[in-house]
Design a protein around this motif. Structure first.
Motif, PDB file in Angstrom:
ATOM      1  N   LEU A 171      -0.946 -20.156  47.975  1.00  0.00           N
ATOM      2  CA  LEU A 171       0.167 -19.293  47.586  1.00  0.00           C
ATOM      3  C   LEU A 171       0.848 -18.714  48.820  1.00  0.00           C
ATOM      4  CD1 LEU A 171       1.906 -17.799  45.554  1.00  0.00           C
ATOM      5  CD2 LEU A 171       0.104 -16.058  45.381  1.00  0.00           C
ATOM      6  N   ALA A 172       0.062 -18.308  49.799  1.00  0.00           N
ATOM      7  CA  ALA A 172       0.636 -17.746  51.018  1.00  0.00           C
ATOM      8  C   ALA A 172       1.542 -18.762  51.707  1.00  0.00           C
ATOM      9  CB  ALA A 172      -0.469 -17.287  51.962  1.00  0.00           C
ATOM     10  N   ARG A 194       7.377  -9.853  50.641  1.00  0.00           N
ATOM     11  CA  ARG A 194       6.488  -9.555  51.772  1.00  0.00           C
ATOM     12  C   ARG A 194       5.194  -8.924  51.271  1.00  0.00           C
ATOM     13  NH1 ARG A 194       6.761 -11.790  56.544  1.00  0.00           N
ATOM     14  NH2 ARG A 194       6.045  -9.916  57.609  1.00  0.00           N
ATOM     15  N   ARG A 195       5.300  -8.064  50.280  1.00  0.00           N
ATOM     16  CA  ARG A 195       4.100  -7.460  49.700  1.00  0.00           C
ATOM     17  C   ARG A 195       3.245  -8.506  48.992  1.00  0.00           C
ATOM     18  NH1 ARG A 195       7.064  -1.839  47.532  1.00  0.00           N
ATOM     19  NH2 ARG A 195       6.834  -0.731  49.541  1.00  0.00           N
ATOM     20  N   GLU A 196       3.903  -9.408  48.285  1.00  0.00           N
ATOM     21  CA  GLU A 196       3.140 -10.465  47.605  1.00  0.00           C
ATOM     22  C   GLU A 196       2.481 -11.401  48.617  1.00  0.00           C
ATOM     23  OE1 GLU A 196       2.334 -10.732  44.594  1.00  0.00           O
ATOM     24  OE2 GLU A 196       3.725  -9.451  43.478  1.00  0.00           O
ATOM     25  N   LEU A 197       3.166 -11.684  49.705  1.00  0.00           N
ATOM     26  CA  LEU A 197       2.589 -12.525  50.750  1.00  0.00           C
ATOM     27  C   LEU A 197       1.371 -11.844  51.363  1.00  0.00           C
ATOM     28  CD1 LEU A 197       2.616 -14.967  52.658  1.00  0.00           C
ATOM     29  CD2 LEU A 197       4.350 -13.779  54.027  1.00  0.00           C
ATOM     30  N   ALA A 198       1.490 -10.550  51.644  1.00  0.00           N
ATOM     31  CA  ALA A 198       0.362  -9.818  52.210  1.00  0.00           C
ATOM     32  C   ALA A 198      -0.813  -9.791  51.245  1.00  0.00           C
ATOM     33  CB  ALA A 198       0.794  -8.391  52.557  1.00  0.00           C
ATOM     34  N   ALA A 242      -4.517 -11.326  51.889  1.00  0.00           N
ATOM     35  CA  ALA A 242      -5.711 -10.493  51.727  1.00  0.00           C
ATOM     36  C   ALA A 242      -6.697 -11.113  50.752  1.00  0.00           C
ATOM     37  CB  ALA A 242      -5.307  -9.098  51.264  1.00  0.00           C
ATOM     38  N   ALA A 243      -6.171 -11.810  49.728  1.00  0.00           N
ATOM     39  CA  ALA A 243      -7.035 -12.453  48.727  1.00  0.00           C
ATOM     40  C   ALA A 243      -7.484 -13.849  49.151  1.00  0.00           C
ATOM     41  CB  ALA A 243      -6.293 -12.532  47.396  1.00  0.00           C
ATOM     42  N   GLU A 244      -7.064 -14.260  50.361  1.00  0.00           N
ATOM     43  CA  GLU A 244      -7.390 -15.586  50.897  1.00  0.00           C
ATOM     44  C   GLU A 244      -6.883 -16.702  49.996  1.00  0.00           C
ATOM     45  OE1 GLU A 244     -11.549 -15.751  51.822  1.00  0.00           O
ATOM     46  OE2 GLU A 244     -11.377 -14.290  53.439  1.00  0.00           O
TER      47      GLU A 244
END
Length: 927
Positions: A576-577, A562-566, A570-572
């Motif tokens: 990856l998202a 979840r942190r990596e997804l966020a 955030a990095a657009e």
């Protein structure tokens, strides 16, 4: 951010060496990029070998490898930008030897599980780190683990007898074999000769001998264990003891043989509060003479935190902490007379100490547990309260005992100088070993952290100490190894690395480094995601109890993904998202059992199931929400329809309903249609009211009784509990409308909040009337339902639901006469019974009906989880595999649990009929 694709040539080389072991999806790589440390490196792939031979084949490729097992290490030694080798999945063997005097273990075995196997022999492993519930033998060996009571006399180095090592060349050496030295000289002549040469080089240098003896008189995990060159003569034994504490940089430990130590069954514990830290230190020589097993230091800030603990006693809560400090002391013995002698000696000593409050030792299990809860809860209290987006760092150092008070003073001053708030100091006082905590924001405060580290290094080394006592050098202290040992011994370490790993392929950058700023690179930046999980410190304590850990993801991995997804959002980084979101659905949401066992192990109390429920709720469309809300209003009809469906399927040739289920799941989704299988029972018995104006108990039979018939040969818990109550003279009242009542778990576990509230309202109204406003106790006959009722807001109305097992143990069993007993019983406690604290009641009833009761090795939540085992049978199959092997290895007269769906899951896993425990008690007490 951008996730770099793995090198195709690297993956091809792995596939050629050991086909089918590479996991290279984004979720696989990022999920294991995180460990308990404050470093973050993303591997090119995660490799999951199954044997030492496969590891040897990997090593022969010459590719850089990092071995990881429990992921509880704190210094960055279990993360890598290269290939990460997961040794927890398949290396879990435990073999007790010589009546428990020794034990042979593989690197993926959890320390607590090893001790559980040794417990019947009155033995345990010497190392006792605080992470024992989650750390594995691989890490215990790699970090030279010690702990609260083992000091340096029973740590890994002192208690390891032999090991099987796979060297970077692929050579396998069993250091316990009679021909170990001959084999090492024949297969690795340069290594064998080089170790003998270094042994002689060190022994001939008086300054080297002096430095090594001084350093390793302390707990010390900095650099390589050069004491091996003084303590051992033969190349094989020198190698084995150098590998201890080498953090996976010299070879792979495929298995190890330990000498065990006594597991003392008696203990007396006390908290000694002193007016100042220096007063506490002045008392230490007298306490150490009394030979306690543990002396744990809590500084003033630790006491301020401890005062707020729910289990703190009145004396601690009322303490106006100024410059106080405390020592938590414990004496342990196996014999009553020996412990009594310790208590008498302590009783003479304590009045002579300069204490700020009266002190006494206690053997009371509850009181002792409360004191240790406070000590161990310091980490949770501080880390859990840290600001969102910060990283919790837990560091450890050691100094000669006389320098301990001065170091505490200087660390406290450094916290203030560098603006660290709520930093606590605690540790193993009799070993001169301190732990301290920092909360840091690496994105904005890197210079502060660098400056603090320099000051801390000087404070420790100027006192003749070591920068890492227990946690391993890792990346965090690798730049300071030369400063601690000097040029000569540092070069000896470099030569050890060159001899064992000439190409530098094992765990590059760990223990030794060429970069002075290595401790400031690749730091973890924690992203604020959601309140359910933001407190997570990524320690991994949750992982051994998670039923999906061998199938998809663990609670820690669910959170870090979840942190990596966020971070990707955030990095657009939309690609990856999307990839993470797509993989997360099955890996993290669908296959989460929502059993809450993670919360029982989490030091900051996170229940990842709460996150899963919310994510499931976000999936639901309006039609689904309305459908489940309607189901709550018509639950009697719904359960009877399920009953009829199971009866119909059971009356049909099995291939037809199985094929129909597969077809329906193919057209819709696995989450929408359960998979019927021929091992499922027929439908059960409809629940009916049983009015009784003079009732002693309001009884709520579970709707599981309606949906599923009892196991073959049993009456089912609904009838069994009624019979037991009748024999004990207890009158039951089953309220009107019972067919439409439910604990609410089907709605809460799936995230249907509206339907859950509809059911909660009906249950509250019914029970208020049935219990005469809470006067009459309420009993539920399924552990998961008992737990479900606790989430319906009943407590605020003066209502409480007790599990039938607990009620029977307390109120029925004393009135019952057992007429016949089983010789043996295999018992499966459930996740709900564990969280409800029913273990003692279950054990009491089980021992009333059977001469020998066994909870099989490998026990954990079965993950049937209501209908999860029907929606995803592979989850239950994975979760029950180890326990099923334990069941099938035994010869049991009966098998029992305390929840019908868990009984179904274990029956499916073992082929043995599981009954509710109260059915067996009913049988045992039938006249």
């Amino acid at each position: 951010m951008s996730l770099t694709a793995p090198d195709p040539a690297v993956l091809a080389a792995v596939e050629a060496a050991v086909p089918g072991i590479a996991r290279a999806r984004a979720s696989d790589r990022l999920g294991l990029a995180h460990d308990a440390s404050h470093y973050l490196l993303t591997p090119q792939a995660v490799l999951v070998p199954e044997s030492a031979e496969q590891v040897a084949a990997l090593l022969r490729t010459g590719l850089p490898l990092t071995f990881r097992s429990g992921g509880t290490s704190l210094s960055g030694q279990a993360v890598s930008e290269h290939l990460l080798v997961d040794t927890r999945r398949h290396f879990r063997g435990i073999e007790v030897l010589d009546g428990g005097e020794r034990v042979r273990v593989q690197p993926g075995a959890v320390l607590r599980q090893v001790n559980a196997r040794l417990a019947p022999y009155g033995r345990k492993l010497g190392p006792d780190p605080a992470s024992e519930s989650a750390c594995t033998i691989g890490g215990v060996v790699a970090n030279n683990s010690s702990g609260m009571t083992c000091g340096t006399h029973a740590n890994t180095y002192r208690t390891l007898e032999s090991m099987t090592i796979v060297l970077p060349s692929g050579t396998v050496i069993d250091t316990g074999a009679p021909d170990a030295d001959e084999r090492l000289r024949a297969l690795e002549p340069a290594l064998a000769e080089g170790l003998a040469r270094l042994r002689d080089r060190v022994r001939k240098n008086p300054d080297s001998v002096r430095r090594i003896q001084a350093q390793f008189s302390l707990k010390n995990t900095m650099g390589y264990g050069l004491n091996s060159l003084l303590d051992h003569d033969t190349p094989a034994q020198i190698l084995a003891h150098l590998v201890i504490g080498s953090e996976g940089t010299l070879g792979f430990v495929a298995e190890a043989v330990f000498r065990t130590v006594p597991a003392h069954r008696l203990a007396a514990t006390g908290l000694l509060v002193f007016p100042t830290l220096h007063a506490a230190m002045a008392a230490m020589p007298h306490l150490v003479e009394a030979a306690p097993a543990a002396v744990e230091l809590l500084d003033a800030e630790s006491l301020r935190v401890a005062r707020t603990d729910a289990e703190a006693g009145e004396a601690l809560r009322s303490l106006a902490v100024a410059e106080h400090a405390a020592l938590l002391v414990e004496w342990q013995e196996s014999e009553e007379e020996l412990l009594a002698g310790r208590e008498r000696a302590a009783g003479e000593l304590l009045p002579e100490l300069e204490l700020a409050a009266p002190a006494a030792l206690s053997r009371d299990a509850g009181g002792r547990a409360a004191l240790w809860h406070i000590r161990k809860g310091l980490y949770a209290s501080v880390a859990g309260a840290r600001p969102s987006g910060t990283t919790a760092l837990l560091e450890d150092v050691a100094v000669p005992f006389p320098a301990l008070a001065g170091l505490c003073d200087e660390l406290t001053a450094l916290f203030a100088r560098h603006r660290y708030e709520r930093s606590v100091i605690f540790g193993h006082a009799k070993d001169g070993n301190l732990h301290f905590m920092l909360n840091e924001r690496f994105d904005t405060e890197l210079e502060r952290y660098a400056a603090f580290t320099e000051d801390m290094v000087e404070a420790v080394l100027s006192r003749g100490g070591t920068l890492k006592a227990e946690h391993g050098t890792g990346r965090v202290m690798a730049p300071f190894v030369r400063r601690q040992y000097g040029d000569e011994l540092y070069e000896v370490m470099r030569e050890i690395k060159r001899l064992c790993d000439p190409d530098g392929t094992l765990n590059p950058g760990v223990v030794l480094t060429d970069h002075d700023d290595a401790h400031l690179r690749d730091l973890k930046h924690v992203v604020t995601v959601e309140p359910e999980v933001d407190r997570c410190v990524e320690c991994g304590y949750c992982e051994p109890v998670c039923p999906s850990r061998d199938l998809t993801t663990t609670p820690r991995q669910r959170i870090v993904l979840r942190r990596e997804l966020a971070a990707a959002v955030a990095a657009e980084d939309r690609a990856l998202a999307r990839e993470l979101e797509a993989e997360y659905g099955y890996d993290a949401v669908d296959t989460c059992a929502v059993d809450g066992m993670c919360a029982t192990a989490c030091p900051v109390g996170i229940n990842t199931g709460d996150l899963t429920k919310r994510l499931r709720a976000e999936r639901h469309g309006r039609a689904a929400r309305q459908g489940w809300k309607s189901a709550a209003r018509h639950w009697d009809g719904v359960t009877r329809a399920m009953n009829l469906a199971l009866d119909t399927a059971a009356a049909t040739p099995p291939a037809l309903p199985e094929a129909a289920g597969r077809a329906a799941r193919a057209l819709t989704a696995d989450e929408a249609v359960p998979q019927w299988s021929r091992d499922l029972p027929r439908g059960g018995m409809r629940r009916r009211p049983l009015p009784n104006a003079d009732a002693d108990v309001v009884y709520l039979p579970s709707c599981l009784n309606t949906m599923f018939a009892p196991a073959d040969g049993g009456p089912g818990v609904m009838i069994a509990f009624a019979r037991l109550a009748g024999r004990a003279g207890v009158r039951l009242h089953v309220p009107e409308g019972i067919g439409g009542l439910c604990c609410g778990t089907p709605w809460s576990s799936k995230g249907y909040a509206d339907g859950h509230e509809v059911m909660a309202g009906r249950v509250r109204d019914t029970l208020l009337e049935a219990t005469d406003g809470g006067r009459i106790p309420v009993v539920s006959d399924a552990a998961s339902c008992t737990e479900g009722f606790s989430h319906l807001g009943l407590e605020a109305m003066g209502l409480e639901v007790t599990d039938a097992v607990a009620y029977t143990a307390a109120h029925l069993l004393p009135r019952l006469a057992v007429k016949r007993r089983l010789p043996t019983l295999a018992l499966h406690p459930t996740c709900s019974s564990t969280r409800l604290g029913l273990d003692a009641a279950i054990d009491l009833i089980a021992r009333a009906v059977a001469d020998e009761v066994t909870v099989p090795q490998g026990w954990q939540c079965c993950a049937f989880a209501g209908d999860r085992g029907l929606l995803h049978p592979e989850l239950t199959a994975s979760a029950t595999r180890a326990e099923a092997a334990g069941v099938l290895a035994g010869d049991f007269a009966a098998h029992a649990s305390v929840n019908r769906t868990c009984e179904l899951g274990m029956t499916r896993a073992t082929g043995k009929p599981y009954h509710h425990l109260l059915e067996l008690l009913d049988r045992a007490t039938t006249p």
